[in-house]
Design a protein around this motif. Structure first.
Motif, PDB file in Angstrom:
ATOM      1  N   THR A 249       0.819  -1.222   0.000  1.00 42.79           N
ATOM      2  CA  THR A 249       0.000   0.000   0.000  1.00 42.79           C
ATOM      3  C   THR A 249       0.847   1.265   0.000  1.00 42.79           C
ATOM      4  O   THR A 249       0.500   2.243  -0.637  1.00 42.79           O
ATOM      5  CB  THR A 249      -0.965   0.050   1.199  1.00 42.79           C
ATOM      6  N   HIS A 250       1.949   1.256   0.763  1.00 44.83           N
ATOM      7  CA  HIS A 250       2.855   2.414   0.754  1.00 44.83           C
ATOM      8  C   HIS A 250       4.156   2.063   1.443  1.00 44.83           C
ATOM      9  O   HIS A 250       4.282   1.011   2.067  1.00 44.83           O
ATOM     10  CB  HIS A 250       2.191   3.644   1.377  1.00 44.83           C
ATOM     11  N   ALA A 251       5.136   2.985   1.341  1.00 43.32           N
ATOM     12  CA  ALA A 251       6.520   2.631   1.683  1.00 43.32           C
ATOM     13  C   ALA A 251       6.931   2.904   3.126  1.00 43.32           C
ATOM     14  O   ALA A 251       8.104   2.845   3.448  1.00 43.32           O
ATOM     15  CB  ALA A 251       7.477   3.359   0.734  1.00 43.32           C
ATOM     16  N   HIS A 252       5.989   3.190   4.023  1.00 42.68           N
ATOM     17  CA  HIS A 252       6.383   3.348   5.426  1.00 42.68           C
ATOM     18  C   HIS A 252       6.916   2.023   5.966  1.00 42.68           C
ATOM     19  O   HIS A 252       6.401   0.958   5.616  1.00 42.68           O
ATOM     20  CB  HIS A 252       5.191   3.803   6.272  1.00 42.68           C
ATOM     21  N   LEU A 253       7.905   2.129   6.871  1.00 40.91           N
ATOM     22  CA  LEU A 253       8.562   0.932   7.398  1.00 40.91           C
ATOM     23  C   LEU A 253       7.574  -0.050   8.048  1.00 40.91           C
ATOM     24  O   LEU A 253       7.746  -1.260   7.934  1.00 40.91           O
ATOM     25  CB  LEU A 253       9.636   1.353   8.415  1.00 40.91           C
ATOM     26  N   ASP A 254       6.534   0.478   8.680  1.00 37.96           N
ATOM     27  CA  ASP A 254       5.580  -0.435   9.331  1.00 37.96           C
ATOM     28  C   ASP A 254       4.683  -1.146   8.317  1.00 37.96           C
ATOM     29  O   ASP A 254       3.821  -1.948   8.692  1.00 37.96           O
ATOM     30  CB  ASP A 254       4.750   0.290  10.412  1.00 37.96           C
ATOM     31  N   HIS A 255       4.897  -0.880   7.023  1.00 39.87           N
ATOM     32  CA  HIS A 255       4.157  -1.587   5.969  1.00 39.87           C
ATOM     33  C   HIS A 255       5.071  -2.381   5.035  1.00 39.87           C
ATOM     34  O   HIS A 255       4.594  -3.244   4.294  1.00 39.87           O
ATOM     35  CB  HIS A 255       3.301  -0.601   5.159  1.00 39.87           C
ATOM     36  N   VAL A 256       6.367  -2.057   5.033  1.00 39.49           N
ATOM     37  CA  VAL A 256       7.287  -2.767   4.118  1.00 39.49           C
ATOM     38  C   VAL A 256       8.499  -3.396   4.822  1.00 39.49           C
ATOM     39  O   VAL A 256       9.242  -4.172   4.221  1.00 39.49           O
ATOM     40  CB  VAL A 256       7.821  -1.829   2.993  1.00 39.49           C
TER      41      VAL A 256
ATOM     42  N   GLY B  42      -3.956   9.222  -0.199  1.00 38.02           N
ATOM     43  CA  GLY B  42      -3.637  10.572   0.280  1.00 38.02           C
ATOM     44  C   GLY B  42      -2.846  10.607   1.576  1.00 38.02           C
ATOM     45  O   GLY B  42      -2.901  11.580   2.319  1.00 38.02           O
ATOM     46  N   HIS B  43      -2.081   9.563   1.848  1.00 34.34           N
ATOM     47  CA  HIS B  43      -1.375   9.457   3.137  1.00 34.34           C
ATOM     48  C   HIS B  43       0.100   9.865   2.995  1.00 34.34           C
ATOM     49  O   HIS B  43       0.572  10.731   3.715  1.00 34.34           O
ATOM     50  CB  HIS B  43      -1.538   8.008   3.626  1.00 34.34           C
ATOM     51  N   ILE B  44       0.813   9.242   2.076  1.00 30.66           N
ATOM     52  CA  ILE B  44       2.160   9.684   1.699  1.00 30.66           C
ATOM     53  C   ILE B  44       2.245   9.568   0.173  1.00 30.66           C
ATOM     54  O   ILE B  44       1.281   9.114  -0.456  1.00 30.66           O
ATOM     55  CB  ILE B  44       3.301   8.854   2.361  1.00 30.66           C
TER      56      ILE B  44
ATOM     57  N   GLY C  24      -5.347   0.550   3.761  1.00 33.57           N
ATOM     58  CA  GLY C  24      -3.974   1.047   3.891  1.00 33.57           C
ATOM     59  C   GLY C  24      -4.011   2.108   4.965  1.00 33.57           C
ATOM     60  O   GLY C  24      -4.932   2.115   5.795  1.00 33.57           O
ATOM     61  N   ASP C  25      -3.069   3.022   4.985  1.00 23.29           N
ATOM     62  CA  ASP C  25      -3.164   4.156   5.902  1.00 23.29           C
ATOM     63  C   ASP C  25      -3.886   5.266   5.154  1.00 23.29           C
ATOM     64  O   ASP C  25      -3.478   5.641   4.057  1.00 23.29           O
ATOM     65  CB  ASP C  25      -1.774   4.629   6.341  1.00 23.29           C
ATOM     66  N   LEU C  26      -4.970   5.766   5.758  1.00 26.66           N
ATOM     67  CA  LEU C  26      -5.760   6.794   5.078  1.00 26.66           C
ATOM     68  C   LEU C  26      -5.272   8.186   5.459  1.00 26.66           C
ATOM     69  O   LEU C  26      -5.008   8.456   6.627  1.00 26.66           O
ATOM     70  CB  LEU C  26      -7.228   6.665   5.477  1.00 26.66           C
TER      71      LEU C  26
HETATM   72 ZN   LIG Z   1       1.894   4.964   6.846  1.00 24.07          ZN
END
Ligand SMILES: [Zn+2]
Ligand SMILES: [Zn+2]
Length: 465
Positions: free
Chosen positions: A60-67, A164-166, A189-191
């Motif tokens: 969903t996106h590249a934040h560490l808590d997701h990848v 629209g999160h990052i 994902g993160d909204l």
């Molecule tokens: Zn995030």
């Protein structure tokens, strides 16, 4: 029947990892993030599934808590396809290389110390190395475009939409067929937050039989962004005018770019007293360059800056300090603004700046991001009197401010509004939130949307969909 199991971000915020098993279809994973803060040790445990069994990984996106656990996933046998936005792959490379680098460095330090005691065998190996990160990018990858149907298998496809999160973050909708019936699962994902300075608003999804929604701020509403911007401006103005320095611990992706945009706006409107601003984070500098590269996905204000100045974030008072020598030189500066990582003060250059300046009452620290339980950042925000930095107990005399309005996450009101925007919505499942906050959110949903069942997902629990 299809079912979902969560191996992270269940009753906690970090470690996002959800696996959808479609009957006679592919096994689809959504995110494979790292646990942070008090749950960090979880990263070293075995996965609750075999990585080889996963066919596709949607990011969903590249934040560490997701990848953050993807290199571990690949190291332990995952050979499937990774699907995400193109810029997410670029950001992910920056984020994962940084994570590997930090872990390798920590390992070397611990190893050296243990060697002196003859206990080097007891030192745990890093979760993964730079080579493990490189292996992730050797796998087959597919770049997703927003709104496009991406086939995952026969009769199974995914659609990414802007969250629209990052930069290029996404909600993911997975469509499949079961007993000749069309079904869909949506992972929010993160909204994002509607007040975000850099990002556009999250796109509304219209249909989901099952919704997995984040609940980071399900228990509260953010202060209006105007108030936060005003507070930010005041702290900076007052601190600089009384010859103090402002230190801003910041996440490298998104929050940093938002703060840079805000400072540039203040500079252009002549609201900023003369000062030097240091972006003292190699990762944030790299991420900012990627934001520049993929500017078309950003807000109108960003694109206006680009049109007027040929650059979104840069302006004459801003200095990027990439090299360690440049970073050390900041110690000689007075009356400056320092933006550095890590965002929750678990390491990185921010610790040097704290050591040099947090004991001095003329300085200010502004927290502009979420501080997870168990992190030094959370302890400072909660009023700790001292902080241990490199084995030295340092007094906290600087003024501490927490400005929450900059959150990159939707608040309770926005989460509810987004769910109410669905034309067809089945059962709601809460993920990515602390248990107590999720319980509050669950009550609010039951009250405002009584026609929907809402459940808080537990780790490893089999959820039939
Ligand atoms: Zn995030
Ligand atoms: Zn997250």
């Amino acid at each position: 029947m299809a079912y979902i199991q969560s191996y992270g971000a269940a009753e906690v915020v970090t470690g996002s990892c959800h696996v959808l098993h479609i009957e006679k279809g592919p096994v689809v994973m959504v995110d494979c993030g790292m646990f942070q803060g008090e749950h960090e040790k979880e990263n070293y445990k075995k996965f609750g599934f075999h990585p080889r069994d996963i066919d596709v990984l949607l990011v969903t996106h590249a934040h560490l808590d997701h990848v953050g656990r993807i290199p571990k996933l690949v190291k332990e046998g995952f050979r499937g396809r990774i699907i995400s936005q193109r810029s997410t792959f670029d950001l992910m490379e920056v984020v994962l290389l940084d994570a590997a680098h930090l872990m390798e460095e920590e390992y070397r330090t611990l190893f050296r110390k243990a060697q002196r005691r003859g206990e080097e065998r007891k030192v745990a190996k890093p979760l993964y190395t730079t080579e493990d990160v490189e292996a992730v990018f050797d796998l087959t990858s597919t770049f997703a475009e927003y709104g496009e149907k991406i086939p995952l298998a026969h009769d199974v496809y995914a659609i990414f939409r802007n969250a629209g999160h990052i930069l290029d973050s996404a909600t993911v909708q997975i469509h499949y067929r079961e007993k000749n019936e069309h079904r869909s699962v949506v992972f929010s994902g993160d909204l994002g937050n509607h007040n975000d300075i850099v990002m556009p608003d999250p796109v509304q999804v219209r249909k989901a039989d099952t919704l997995y929604i984040e609940s980071t701020y399900g228990d509260r509403n953010h202060k209006p962004i105007k108030e936060s911007v005003e507070e930010f401006r005041e702290v900076i103005f007052n601190t600089l005018m009384s010859r103090g320095n402002v230190i801003i611990p910041s996440f490298a992706i998104e929050r940093t770019q938002e703060i840079l945009c805000l400072l540039k706006r203040m500079y252009k409107r002549k609201e900023l007293p003369p000062c030097k601003i240091f972006l003292d984070s190699p990762m944030a500098i790299r991420a900012t360059n990627l934001y520049n590269k993929y500017h078309s996905e950003l807000s109108r204000e960003c694109n206006l800056f680009l049109k007027e100045d040929g650059t979104i974030f840069e302006f004459p008072w801003l200095h990027y300090t990439l090299k360690p020598e440049e970073s050390k030189k900041i110690n000689e500066e007075e009356g400056c603004i320092i933006i550095a990582g890590s965002g929750m003060c678990t390491g990185g250059r921010i610790m040097h700046h704290f050591k040099n300046r947090i004991w001095n009452p003329k300085n200010s620290v502004i927290f502009v991001g979420y501080q997870a339980n168990g992190t030094p950042g959370r302890r400072i925000v909660d009023g700790a009197r001292t902080i241990k930095i490199y084995h030295e107990e340092i007094r906290i005399n600087a003024r501490i401010y927490t400005i929450n309005g900059f959150s990159a996450h939707a608040d309770q009101h926005e989460l509810i509004a987004w769910m109410e925007g669905f034309e067809q919505l089945g059962k709601i499942f809460l993920i990515h939130g602390e248990r107590e906050k999720q319980e509050i959110f669950q009550k609010v949903i039951r009250h405002k949307m009584p026609e929907h069942k809402v459940h808080i997902v537990k780790e490893g629990e089999k959820v039939w969909v």
